[in-house]
Design a protein around this motif. Structure first.
Motif, short mmCIF file in Angstrom:
data_model
loop_
_atom_site.label_atom_id
_atom_site.label_comp_id
_atom_site.label_asym_id
_atom_site.label_seq_id
_atom_site.Cartn_x
_atom_site.Cartn_y
_atom_site.Cartn_z
N ALA A 131 -1.22 -7.17 8.94
CA ALA A 131 -1.09 -5.83 8.35
C ALA A 131 -0.09 -5.03 9.16
O ALA A 131 -0.16 -4.99 10.39
CB ALA A 131 -2.45 -5.12 8.32
N CYS A 191 -9.06 -2.48 9.53
CA CYS A 191 -9.95 -3.01 8.50
C CYS A 191 -9.38 -4.22 7.76
O CYS A 191 -10.11 -4.91 7.05
CB CYS A 191 -10.28 -1.92 7.48
N THR A 192 -8.10 -4.46 7.91
CA THR A 192 -7.46 -5.57 7.21
C THR A 192 -7.58 -6.84 8.03
O THR A 192 -7.15 -6.89 9.18
CB THR A 192 -5.98 -5.26 6.94
N ALA A 197 -7.87 -1.66 2.32
CA ALA A 197 -7.90 -2.90 3.09
C ALA A 197 -8.64 -3.99 2.34
O ALA A 197 -8.26 -5.17 2.38
CB ALA A 197 -8.56 -2.66 4.45
N ASN A 218 -8.10 -8.00 1.67
CA ASN A 218 -9.11 -8.94 2.16
C ASN A 218 -9.66 -9.81 1.03
O ASN A 218 -9.92 -11.01 1.22
CB ASN A 218 -10.25 -8.18 2.82
N LEU A 254 -6.67 1.66 8.71
CA LEU A 254 -6.30 0.71 7.66
C LEU A 254 -5.94 -0.64 8.26
O LEU A 254 -6.36 -1.69 7.76
CB LEU A 254 -5.11 1.25 6.86
N ASP A 282 0.84 -1.20 0.00
CA ASP A 282 0.00 0.00 0.00
C ASP A 282 0.88 1.25 0.00
O ASP A 282 1.45 1.59 1.03
CB ASP A 282 -0.91 -0.01 1.23
N THR A 313 -2.26 -1.57 -3.75
CA THR A 313 -3.61 -1.10 -3.48
C THR A 313 -4.06 -0.07 -4.51
O THR A 313 -5.25 0.07 -4.78
CB THR A 313 -3.72 -0.47 -2.08
#
Length: 282
Positions: free
Chosen positions: A171, A166-167, A71, A75, A163, A7, A51
């Motif tokens: 991460a 949410c992953t 994220a 996922n 971030l 990312d 990303t």
């Protein structure tokens, strides 16, 4: 084959922090992200996904949706790791250093950062962070950038970064230097900074995630044995016509400077004359 999502922090409508030399964070994060991705796929058996593509791109028009969608990239493919690249900027000119972050759930409002040992709430990411923090920290020290320890014995920090929250898989967020510090920025702008750091991160990730090697190393650390010019580069090195950088790299893709061309021309002349004299003396 394992999958790593890289990312590049910020981008598009969000340039990120502006360093003291006026360069936006998104320019650096894409540069290091691309160097890391290229190194990983050139050296190891791994799938690399970004990303987003480039400093001028983004996935949404607001920060919350942007981070959710980034994220979601990891996922969706069930990535083995999301690695987010940034540089820090507190505004304090005396603050220096890189840092490595995993997620920590914080009660109430506020960011709430701390050393990871005994504080983090992300057991899936902690072992990876422990495995990679040392080599990355050492590489930065060699490049002239100190480390921010946050009171952790390994130098791992944790905070409620959205971030990371949410992953679903492992991460990690990496801050390469401090953009508000002139010494850090000067170190980060040296030509060897990005390729050297990319290799250190890549090799650390390969060890942590047990990535198989793709090919045997070539004549220099950044020249794989299957590169189209590897044989010519190896022969030029053996003949003493060309040398690499002090860090053991050749510098693939870099333009030839006029002074380098002059040295190459003289070395080639000397080599030809030496071969002629050797033949005449036989």
């Amino acid at each position: 084959m394992k999958r790593i999502v890289i990312d590049p922090g910020h981008g598009g409508w969000d340039p990120g922090a502006i360093a003291v030399d006026g360069v936006p964070e998104c320019q650096f994060t894409w540069q290091l992200s691309k160097a890391l991705g290229d190194y990983l796929v050139g050296r190891y058996q791994v799938e690399v996904v970004y990303t987003h593509e480039g400093p001028d791109t983004a996935l949404a028009d607001n920060q919350v949706d942007e981070l959710r969608r980034r994220a979601a990239v990891a996922n969706k493919i069930e990535a083995d790791l999301l690695f987010s690249i940034h540089h820090d900027n507190t505004g304090g000119r005396s603050v220096r250093g890189g840092s490595l972050w995993i997620w920590r759930q914080v009660q109430g409002s506020g960011l709430g950062w701390a050393g990871a040992k005994g504080n983090h709430t992300d057991p899936k990411s902690y072992p990876v962070a422990q495995a990679i923090v040392g080599p990355i920290r050492d590489a930065l020290a060699d490049l002239g950038v100190p480390w921010r320890w946050w009171g952790d014995p390994d130098g791992i920090a944790c905070a409620d970064f959205y971030l990371l929250e949410c992953t679903r898989g492992p991460a990690i967020l990496f801050e390469a230097f401090h953009g508000s510090n002139a010494d850090d920025v000067a170190a980060a702008r040296r030509p060897e900074f990005v390729p050297t750091l990319a290799r250190a991160i890549g090799d650390a990730l390969a060890t942590a995630l047990d990535l198989p090697a793709r090919v045997q190393p070539g004549p220099f650390a950044d020249v794989p044995a299957d590169h189209w010019a590897a044989d010519a580069i190896a022969r030029a090195k053996t003949l003493g016509l060309m040398a690499g950088h002090p860090d053991g790299t050749f510098g693939l893709g870099q333009p030839l400077k006029r002074e380098e061309a002059a040295v190459l021309a003289i070395q080639l002349r000397d080599r030809i004359l030496a071969d002629i004299l050797a033949a005449l003396n036989k």
